[in-house]
Design an enzyme around this catalytic site. Structure first.
Site, PDB file in Angstrom:
ATOM      1  CB  CYS A  53      47.879 -38.358  20.624  1.00 14.05           C
ATOM      2  SG  CYS A  53      47.941 -37.071  19.362  1.00 14.05           S
ATOM      3  CD  GLU A 100      48.554 -38.507  12.199  1.00 15.08           C
ATOM      4  OE1 GLU A 100      49.157 -37.765  11.414  1.00 15.08           O
ATOM      5  OE2 GLU A 100      47.444 -38.218  12.678  1.00 15.08           O
ATOM      6  CE  LYS A 128      35.905 -48.528  13.241  1.00 17.52           C
ATOM      7  NZ  LYS A 128      35.246 -47.831  14.379  1.00 17.52           N
ATOM      8  CD  GLU A 138      48.434 -42.979  24.829  1.00 16.85           C
ATOM      9  OE1 GLU A 138      47.948 -44.039  24.409  1.00 16.85           O
ATOM     10  OE2 GLU A 138      48.527 -41.958  24.141  1.00 16.85           O
TER      11      GLU A 138
HETATM   12  P1  NAD Z   1      41.736 -47.202  19.495  1.00 18.39           P
HETATM   13  O1  NAD Z   1      42.994 -47.689  18.895  1.00 18.39           O
HETATM   14  O2  NAD Z   1      41.086 -48.018  20.540  1.00 18.39           O
HETATM   15  O3  NAD Z   1      40.619 -47.009  18.370  1.00 18.39           O
HETATM   16  C1  NAD Z   1      40.828 -46.172  17.253  1.00 18.39           C
HETATM   17  C2  NAD Z   1      39.940 -46.637  16.116  1.00 18.39           C
HETATM   18  O4  NAD Z   1      40.366 -47.914  15.685  1.00 18.39           O
HETATM   19  C3  NAD Z   1      38.467 -46.781  16.477  1.00 18.39           C
HETATM   20  O5  NAD Z   1      37.701 -46.330  15.385  1.00 18.39           O
HETATM   21  C4  NAD Z   1      38.320 -48.275  16.678  1.00 18.39           C
HETATM   22  O6  NAD Z   1      37.014 -48.749  16.451  1.00 18.39           O
HETATM   23  C5  NAD Z   1      39.269 -48.806  15.625  1.00 18.39           C
HETATM   24  N1  NAD Z   1      39.796 -50.152  15.860  1.00 18.39           N
HETATM   25  C6  NAD Z   1      40.085 -50.732  17.042  1.00 18.39           C
HETATM   26  N2  NAD Z   1      40.596 -51.967  16.835  1.00 18.39           N
HETATM   27  C7  NAD Z   1      40.624 -52.169  15.489  1.00 18.39           C
HETATM   28  C8  NAD Z   1      41.041 -53.254  14.652  1.00 18.39           C
HETATM   29  N3  NAD Z   1      41.536 -54.367  15.155  1.00 18.39           N
HETATM   30  N4  NAD Z   1      40.921 -53.097  13.315  1.00 18.39           N
HETATM   31  C9  NAD Z   1      40.442 -51.956  12.801  1.00 18.39           C
HETATM   32  N5  NAD Z   1      40.018 -50.914  13.535  1.00 18.39           N
HETATM   33  C10 NAD Z   1      40.119 -51.005  14.869  1.00 18.39           C
HETATM   34  O7  NAD Z   1      42.041 -45.730  19.999  1.00 18.39           O
HETATM   35  P2  NAD Z   1      41.090 -44.776  20.822  1.00 18.39           P
HETATM   36  O8  NAD Z   1      40.950 -45.349  22.196  1.00 18.39           O
HETATM   37  O9  NAD Z   1      39.881 -44.487  20.009  1.00 18.39           O
HETATM   38  O10 NAD Z   1      41.959 -43.414  20.872  1.00 18.39           O
HETATM   39  C11 NAD Z   1      42.918 -43.137  21.843  1.00 18.39           C
HETATM   40  C12 NAD Z   1      44.303 -43.499  21.349  1.00 18.39           C
HETATM   41  O11 NAD Z   1      44.580 -42.836  20.126  1.00 18.39           O
HETATM   42  C13 NAD Z   1      45.407 -43.069  22.295  1.00 18.39           C
HETATM   43  O12 NAD Z   1      46.383 -44.081  22.347  1.00 18.39           O
HETATM   44  C14 NAD Z   1      45.991 -41.836  21.624  1.00 18.39           C
HETATM   45  O13 NAD Z   1      47.313 -41.535  21.964  1.00 18.39           O
HETATM   46  C15 NAD Z   1      45.860 -42.211  20.189  1.00 18.39           C
HETATM   47  N6  NAD Z   1      45.866 -41.011  19.347  1.00 18.39           N
HETATM   48  C16 NAD Z   1      46.983 -40.728  18.600  1.00 18.39           C
HETATM   49  C17 NAD Z   1      47.023 -39.566  17.813  1.00 18.39           C
HETATM   50  C18 NAD Z   1      48.234 -39.179  16.986  1.00 18.39           C
HETATM   51  O14 NAD Z   1      48.117 -38.269  16.179  1.00 18.39           O
HETATM   52  N7  NAD Z   1      49.379 -39.813  17.158  1.00 18.39           N
HETATM   53  C19 NAD Z   1      45.923 -38.737  17.781  1.00 18.39           C
HETATM   54  C20 NAD Z   1      44.817 -39.053  18.565  1.00 18.39           C
HETATM   55  C21 NAD Z   1      44.794 -40.206  19.341  1.00 18.39           C
HETATM   56  O1  6OD Z   2      46.542 -31.249  14.767  1.00 23.04           O
HETATM   57  C1  6OD Z   2      46.576 -32.281  14.100  1.00 23.04           C
HETATM   58  O2  6OD Z   2      46.637 -32.263  12.862  1.00 23.04           O
HETATM   59  C2  6OD Z   2      46.539 -33.583  14.773  1.00 23.04           C
HETATM   60  N1  6OD Z   2      46.640 -34.667  13.978  1.00 23.04           N
HETATM   61  C3  6OD Z   2      46.400 -33.640  16.121  1.00 23.04           C
HETATM   62  C4  6OD Z   2      46.381 -34.846  16.859  1.00 23.04           C
HETATM   63  C5  6OD Z   2      46.054 -34.810  18.154  1.00 23.04           C
HETATM   64  C6  6OD Z   2      45.986 -36.004  18.932  1.00 23.04           C
HETATM   65  O3  6OD Z   2      45.148 -36.261  19.786  1.00 23.04           O
END
Ligand code: NAD
Ligand code: 6OD
Length: 496
Positions: A299, A265, A189, A400
């Protein structure tokens, strides 16, 4: 590979994106609009999968485990993954078009990072899975004949992959590729904000001959929609999730009843540490990248920049000067920075800009939204922003924000820098800028983060462990770590 031009149409203009379930493209009864963050225009409609459609996808994935997919040898599976990578590259311009339409990110970013990394993820995990060895232990037995223990890697089963919107294709394939390499079946998804590159991936899976039900795609939101239905489904065996820490916590609760394996992540509030002995030009260029790449929506981005006092004023002045010169614009405008993902996200980031002022921070540049005098004023553009003077316990320094913004603060000693960097509930990444080799190793080890870069940022070798500590995640992906998460080792003990 050919880059798209403005004349290349968005691949799904005027259509309703379907789900892919058991090898069939299915339009759901309900749909939602996919809008452009560049000008607010509607790009297409997207099928919203309800609990019944999600259930069909999970059952299709279960059935496929026992079908031809389950009987493929490892080299045959890996050959299929390579075909998927080839096909992504053959349709490169379309993938780039889809990604820039959904996100508004620059053509440079989408064509140099997002889409090539999607193809690379499939190749890397095909190679890694083929090269994996397994354990073997010989043991003695009372009758002197002995026994041989060896382990085999079995798939975990049906894996739910849930991805965010910031690097949509890179992050979805980062989990889909190793899950398939290990013989699992997947229900993916993508974020509701960025469904298009995943929709193209569904087509590519079919074209490459991946058997029906092995890769299923459902679209929709999180709570009360496809996301929640997927993570609480009793027949899903494992969840690989990337997104906000608060969402991770909600998913953990949904998954608890059926005790699913989890790899998370999550968010970050990453620090950059710039020591006075650093190569200043490299530190400046690197910090510009680590703060403003993808409009600050990575992130790993540095939202806290700590600079050693003797160079603080000089460094900050140069950083502000460069931030002011960043060109903001749409994907085809040779811009340095595109828009945020949506107007709603812009409202959130702007609320932090207002909060920074209320918390007595000084806005050194930016702090508002740009005005273009054309359709881009209906988009989600925002100014790159640098703040100084906030207390270390200010909300803007602790939470964040996920936008093109950082707080800059001076430090007087290595110990203080380490303390400030670690004084956070997050623990994803750190960037350390120094030319002192001993300090580089010493400080890097003290970072309470999953990843510490020295004299660079977001430099990736896909074999390395990737993930965070504290609120930033559970477990590690990358290389052998992904293969371990997506496999169940079974020990076979043979009496000789
Ligand atoms: P989000 O958590 O709002 O959504 C991520 C996904 O989860 C979407 O597909 C959303 O539809 C789904 N989702 C939301 N609530 C859900 C639930 N209750 N059950 C199941 N699925 C659900 O995140 P976002 O706003 O799309 O992305 C930004 C965030 O992601 C930031 O906090 C960023 O730091 C984090 N991020 C982390 C990494 C990492 O590697 N650590 C990488 C990229 C982004
Ligand atoms: O480079 C990657 O494999 C990875 N997971 C990056 C994540 C970036 C976050 O926004």
């Amino acid at each position: 590979m050919r880059l798209p031009t403005p004349a290349d149409p968005y691949p799904f203009a005027g259509t309703q994106l379907p789900c892919l379930i058991g090898g069939e493209f299915i339009r759901a009864a309900k749909s939602f609009p996919n809008t452009s963050p560049v000008n607010g225009a509607e790009l297409c409609a997207v099928s919203e999968a309800d609990a019944a459609l999600v259930d069909r996808a999970v059952q299709a994935a279960r059935t496929a485990l026992r079908g031809p997919w389950g009987r493929l040898s490892l080299p045959e599976r890996c050959a299929l993954l390579r075909k998927v990578a080839d096909r992504i590259e053959q349709r490169f311009a379309q993938f780039v078009s889809a990604e820039i339409a959904d996100t508004g990110k620059t053509l440079r970013e989408a064509s140099s990072l997002d889409i090539p990394r999607g193809a690379a993820n499939f190749r890397a995990y095909a190679d890694l899975a083929l090269a994996r060895s397994s354990e073997c232990f010989e043991m003695g037995t009372p009758d002197g004949r002995g026994a041989l223990n060896y382990s085999v890697h079995k798939p975990v089963g049906v894996v739910a992959v849930i991805a965010p919107w910031n690097l949509p294709f890179l992050l979805l394939t980062w989990k889909v590729a190793p899950a398939l390499a290990c013989g699992n079946t997947v229900v993916a998804k993508p974020s509701e904000e960025t469904p298009s590159s995943a929709a193209l991936l569904a087509e590519v899976m079919q074209e490459a001959g991946v058997p029906p039900g092995v890769f299923n795609l459902v679209h929709g939101f999180g709570p009360g929609s496809a996301g929640e239905a997927l993570v609480s489904h009793p027949d899903v065996n494992a969840i690989a999730f990337t997104g906000e820490s608060a969402t991770g916590s909600a998913i953990m609760k949904s998954a608890a009843d059926s005790v699913k394996a989890l790899s998370f992540e999550l968010g970050g509030k990453n620090a950059a540490l710039v020591f006075a002995d650093a190569d200043l030009e490299a530190a400046l260029a690197g910090t510009m990248r680590s703060v403003f790449s993808n409009c600050g929506q990575v992130c790993l981005c540095s939202e806290r920049v700590y600079v050693e006092r003797p160079i603080f004023e000089r460094f900050v002045e140069a950083l502000v000067e460069r931030a002011r010169r960043l060109k903001i614009g749409g994907p085809f405008e040779q811009a340095d920075m595109g828009p945020l993902i949506s107007r709603a996200h812009r409202e959130k980031v702007l609320s932090y800009y207002r909060l920074a002022r209320a918390e007595h921070g000084e806005i050194l540049c930016g702090g508002g939204v740009p005005s273009f005098g054309d359709e881009r004023d209906r988009g989600a553009f925002i100014e790159p922003t640098i703040v100084r003077g906030l207390a270390e316990d200010a909300r803007c320094v602790r939470e964040e924000i996920f936008g093109p913004v950082c707080h800059v603060a001076p430090f007087d000693s290595e110990e203080q820098a380490v303390h400030m960097a670690n004084d956070t509930r997050y623990g994803l990444a750190a960037a350390i800028w120094t030319s002192n080799l001993q300090r580089a190793h010493r400080v890097a080890r003290q970072m309470e983060t999953g990843i510490a870069w020295v004299n660079d940022w977001f430099l990736r070798d896909l074999r390395t462990p990737f993930g965070g500590v504290k609120l930033s995640g559970i477990g590690r992906e990358g290389g052998a770590h992904s293969l371990a998460f997506f496999s169940e080792p079974q020990n076979i003990c043979v009496k000789l």
